[in-house]
Write an enzyme that holds these catalytic residues in place. Structure first.
Site, PDB file in Angstrom:
ATOM      1  N   ARG A  64      -9.612 -52.101  16.584  1.00  0.00           N
ATOM      2  CA  ARG A  64      -9.262 -51.273  15.426  1.00  0.00           C
ATOM      3  C   ARG A  64      -8.039 -51.799  14.687  1.00  0.00           C
ATOM      4  NH1 ARG A  64     -11.586 -47.755  19.138  1.00  0.00           N
ATOM      5  NH2 ARG A  64      -9.626 -47.708  20.261  1.00  0.00           N
ATOM      6  N   GLU A 101      -5.184 -48.663  33.220  1.00  0.00           N
ATOM      7  CA  GLU A 101      -5.204 -47.558  34.180  1.00  0.00           C
ATOM      8  C   GLU A 101      -6.026 -47.952  35.415  1.00  0.00           C
ATOM      9  OE1 GLU A 101      -6.396 -44.090  32.141  1.00  0.00           O
ATOM     10  OE2 GLU A 101      -5.928 -42.776  33.828  1.00  0.00           O
TER      11      GLU A 101
HETATM   12  P1  AMP Z   1      -2.567 -49.047  25.769  1.00  0.00           P
HETATM   13  O1  AMP Z   1      -2.591 -50.486  26.200  1.00  0.00           O
HETATM   14  O2  AMP Z   1      -2.689 -48.095  26.914  1.00  0.00           O
HETATM   15  O3  AMP Z   1      -1.369 -48.733  24.875  1.00  0.00           O
HETATM   16  O4  AMP Z   1      -3.885 -48.780  24.953  1.00  0.00           O
HETATM   17  C1  AMP Z   1      -3.929 -49.111  23.646  1.00  0.00           C
HETATM   18  C2  AMP Z   1      -5.327 -49.347  23.130  1.00  0.00           C
HETATM   19  O5  AMP Z   1      -6.308 -48.472  23.711  1.00  0.00           O
HETATM   20  C3  AMP Z   1      -5.279 -49.085  21.660  1.00  0.00           C
HETATM   21  O6  AMP Z   1      -5.646 -50.287  21.021  1.00  0.00           O
HETATM   22  C4  AMP Z   1      -6.233 -47.956  21.413  1.00  0.00           C
HETATM   23  O7  AMP Z   1      -7.183 -48.382  20.473  1.00  0.00           O
HETATM   24  C5  AMP Z   1      -6.908 -47.624  22.742  1.00  0.00           C
HETATM   25  N1  AMP Z   1      -6.647 -46.224  23.178  1.00  0.00           N
HETATM   26  C6  AMP Z   1      -6.009 -45.842  24.311  1.00  0.00           C
HETATM   27  N2  AMP Z   1      -5.947 -44.518  24.443  1.00  0.00           N
HETATM   28  C7  AMP Z   1      -6.558 -44.002  23.370  1.00  0.00           C
HETATM   29  C8  AMP Z   1      -6.813 -42.665  22.890  1.00  0.00           C
HETATM   30  N3  AMP Z   1      -6.436 -41.562  23.559  1.00  0.00           N
HETATM   31  N4  AMP Z   1      -7.459 -42.523  21.705  1.00  0.00           N
HETATM   32  C9  AMP Z   1      -7.846 -43.607  21.016  1.00  0.00           C
HETATM   33  N5  AMP Z   1      -7.641 -44.884  21.404  1.00  0.00           N
HETATM   34  C10 AMP Z   1      -7.014 -45.089  22.561  1.00  0.00           C
END
Ligand code: AMP
Length: 177
Positions: A64, A101
């Site tokens: 995205r 996770e």
């Molecule tokens: P992180 O590495 O945990 O910060 O995850 C980031 C990526 O996961 C981003 O590029 C988001 O597109 C996706 N993502 C994680 N959690 C969500 C959520 N609750 N809603 C939408 N996209 C999420």
């Protein structure tokens, strides 16, 4: 960016409970993309964060981040660089692995995507735990890019992802939950 526009942006993001798995409240930004006025509000807000600063390259994170990054690059007359999940980039690449996770993920950047000292702006749709963005910042550092700022459309502040951002560059988000 005025409060009315931010509220409109906020109201357009759709909450989808239990996607992709139980307990996750997914922030669906596709309705933002589908509404030309709201998409423009999102891009205006992301562009505003680096007003007056020279940007050579905008880096968007798979997938995205590509949508916002590429649209911004066209507006700002900057190049666009995709940071991709492992195995998608055709040319010689650098990679960084990070923990999710459950399990691990790897993202890559073409080794010639950013020249040393180029001023880069990193964007993505959402900051959750911060693993992905921290890996992106690491890759930009390997290419000796000069990171000007990092902006997320949405920050899930309760996950403390910001703490993983090891950069002196400012980290912005347009909407915080
Ligand atoms: P992180 O590495 O945990 O910060 O995850 C980031 C990526 O996961 C981003 O590029 C988001 O597109 C996706 N993502 C994680 N959690 C969500 C959520 N609750 N809603 C939408 N996209 C999420």
């Amino acid at each position: 960016m005025n409060d009315f526009s931010l509220k409109r942006l906020n109201d357009t993001i759709r909450d989808v409970p239990d996607f992709p798995k139980p307990g996750i409240l997914f922030k669906d930004i596709t309705p933002v993309l589908a509404d030309p006025e709201v998409f423009s509000i999102a891009l205006d807000a992301m562009e505003e964060k680096v007003t007056g600063q020279r940007i050579d390259k905008i880096i968007g994170i798979d997938a995205r981040g590509f949508i916002f990054g590429a649209a911004l690059a066209d507006r700002m007359k900057a190049g666009f660089i995709p940071l991709r999940k492992k195995g998608k980039l055709p040319y010689k690449s650098h990679e960084v692995s990070y923990s999710l996770e459950y399990g691990e993920a790897t993202i890559e950047i073409h080794e010639d995507a950013v020249s040393p000292g180029e001023r880069v702006y990193l964007v993505d749709d959402l900051l959750a735990t911060g693993g992905t963005a921290a890996a992106a910042i690491d890759l930009i550092g390997r290419l000796k890019g000069d990171l000007v700022a990092v902006t997320f459309l949405v920050e899930l502040a309760f996950l403390n992802g910001r703490e993983k951002m090891k950069t002196p560059a400012p980290v912005h988000s347009i909407l915080t939950y």
